[in-house]
Design an enzyme around this catalytic site. Structure first.
Site, mmCIF file in Angstrom:
data_model
loop_
_atom_site.group_PDB
_atom_site.id
_atom_site.type_symbol
_atom_site.label_atom_id
_atom_site.label_comp_id
_atom_site.label_asym_id
_atom_site.label_seq_id
_atom_site.Cartn_x
_atom_site.Cartn_y
_atom_site.Cartn_z
ATOM 1 N N HIS A 160 10.322 2.626 7.647
ATOM 2 C CA HIS A 160 11.593 2.081 7.146
ATOM 3 C C HIS A 160 12.761 3.056 7.172
ATOM 4 O O HIS A 160 13.913 2.634 7.003
ATOM 5 C CB HIS A 160 11.427 1.507 5.732
ATOM 6 C CG HIS A 160 10.752 2.428 4.752
ATOM 7 N ND1 HIS A 160 11.220 3.674 4.440
ATOM 8 C CD2 HIS A 160 9.620 2.248 4.011
ATOM 9 C CE1 HIS A 160 10.434 4.233 3.533
ATOM 10 N NE2 HIS A 160 9.443 3.392 3.266
ATOM 11 N N ASP B 24 14.627 -7.732 7.077
ATOM 12 C CA ASP B 24 13.388 -8.457 7.371
ATOM 13 C C ASP B 24 13.341 -9.806 6.663
ATOM 14 O O ASP B 24 12.802 -10.781 7.200
ATOM 15 C CB ASP B 24 12.174 -7.612 6.981
ATOM 16 C CG ASP B 24 11.931 -6.463 7.954
ATOM 17 O OD1 ASP B 24 12.711 -6.342 8.921
ATOM 18 O OD2 ASP B 24 10.987 -5.688 7.749
ATOM 19 N N ASP C 4 11.213 -9.694 0.763
ATOM 20 C CA ASP C 4 10.521 -8.564 1.395
ATOM 21 C C ASP C 4 10.770 -7.314 0.568
ATOM 22 O O ASP C 4 11.791 -7.206 -0.130
ATOM 23 C CB ASP C 4 11.005 -8.359 2.828
ATOM 24 C CG ASP C 4 10.166 -7.313 3.561
ATOM 25 O OD1 ASP C 4 8.935 -7.495 3.640
ATOM 26 O OD2 ASP C 4 10.734 -6.317 4.039
ATOM 27 N N GLU D 102 10.233 -2.796 0.586
ATOM 28 C CA GLU D 102 9.810 -1.547 1.217
ATOM 29 C C GLU D 102 9.285 -0.641 0.101
ATOM 30 O O GLU D 102 9.756 -0.731 -1.053
ATOM 31 C CB GLU D 102 10.957 -0.876 1.966
ATOM 32 C CG GLU D 102 11.557 -1.711 3.084
ATOM 33 C CD GLU D 102 10.572 -2.063 4.184
ATOM 34 O OE1 GLU D 102 9.548 -1.363 4.335
ATOM 35 O OE2 GLU D 102 10.825 -3.066 4.894
ATOM 36 N N HIS E 197 12.141 -1.151 9.830
ATOM 37 C CA HIS E 197 11.990 -2.151 8.775
ATOM 38 C C HIS E 197 13.073 -1.937 7.714
ATOM 39 O O HIS E 197 13.485 -0.821 7.434
ATOM 40 C CB HIS E 197 10.615 -2.023 8.112
ATOM 41 C CG HIS E 197 9.487 -2.474 8.988
ATOM 42 N ND1 HIS E 197 8.698 -3.557 8.686
ATOM 43 C CD2 HIS E 197 9.031 -1.991 10.166
ATOM 44 C CE1 HIS E 197 7.793 -3.718 9.627
ATOM 45 N NE2 HIS E 197 7.974 -2.771 10.541
#
Length: 229
Positions: free
Chosen positions: A57, A159, A7, A9, A154
């Site tokens: 986030h 995640d 994942d 961000e 997040h």
């Protein structure tokens, strides 16, 4: 089989608008078991984080000061994911950003990530299994009883860890692991009871011949397969 649940961000929604990756989180899975090995880093994007992204986030510009730039972590990141099957929720988003970062480094071999790794998109998989329903991480965690209570914002590593557990449940792996453990515990209990009975009543133990044992194992294998499906 080696898989990496991944994942990211970012500073915003699209690399075409100049947005960059600010966090990468990866969790290793081998033969459908979490190994505990992870790759995680924050990245200095050399641009401001959009307010909308920050609300998602919680990563601020001041927090990213002094963090490494992508070119500083690129080799370690490549080593971690190379040759693995990447498990990603909404893969086009993360893959697009990763390929953009490698394009900026002029690393042609990595500008198409699927040249180095295969990709499994859990969002596309969930949409096939649950058409017309919400299939974001929170909705899927609720549907499959995966704990995500600690997730108020997040985060790439958080995640990725949630997605790893969710992927195993969605694709049936966790059920198999739990079944294996239960069968092992049950077999151990049966052996303990047998040992006590034999000792108490002084029952003679007649060991089966090799042919008898093989015939029994073959029969039980057929029975278990019928029960499993």
């Amino acid at each position: 089989m080696r898989q990496v649940v991944l994942d990211t961000e970012t500073t915003g929604l699209s690399p075409a608008q100049g947005h960059r990756i600010i966090e990468i989180g990866c969790v290793e899975v081998i033969n459908r078991r979490l190994t505990g090995k992870v790759f995680h880093t924050y990245i200095q994007p050399d641009r401001a984080v959009d307010p909308g992204a920050m609300k998602v986030h919680g990563i601020t510009d001041s927090f990213l000061e002094g963090k490494p730039r992508f070119h500083e972590i690129a080799n370690e990141f490549k080593t971690f994911i190379q040759g693995a099957e990447l498990i990603i929720h909404n893969a086009p988003f993360d893959v697009g950003f990763i390929e953009h970062e490698f394009t900026l480094l002029k690393e042609k071999a990595w500008q198409t990530l699927t040249n180095q790794c295969s990709v499994f998109d859990t969002l596309a998989f969930a949409r096939q299994k649950h058409p017309g329903q919400r299939n974001n991480l929170d909705a899927l965690c609720k549907r499959y009883n995966v704990d995500n209570q600690h997730r108020d914002k997040h985060g790439a590593l958080l995640d990725a860890d949630i997605l790893a557990n969710l992927y195993l449940v969605m694709t049936g792996g966790q059920n198999a692991l739990v079944l294996e453990d239960a069968v092992s515990e049950q077999a151990a209990s049966v052996q303990q009871v047998e040992a006590r009975v034999i000792k108490q009543w002084n029952i003679p133990v007649i060991e089966p011949t090799e042919d008898e044992l093989n015939a029994h194992l073959s029969f039980m294998s057929k029975v278990l397969k019928q029960d499993a499906f």
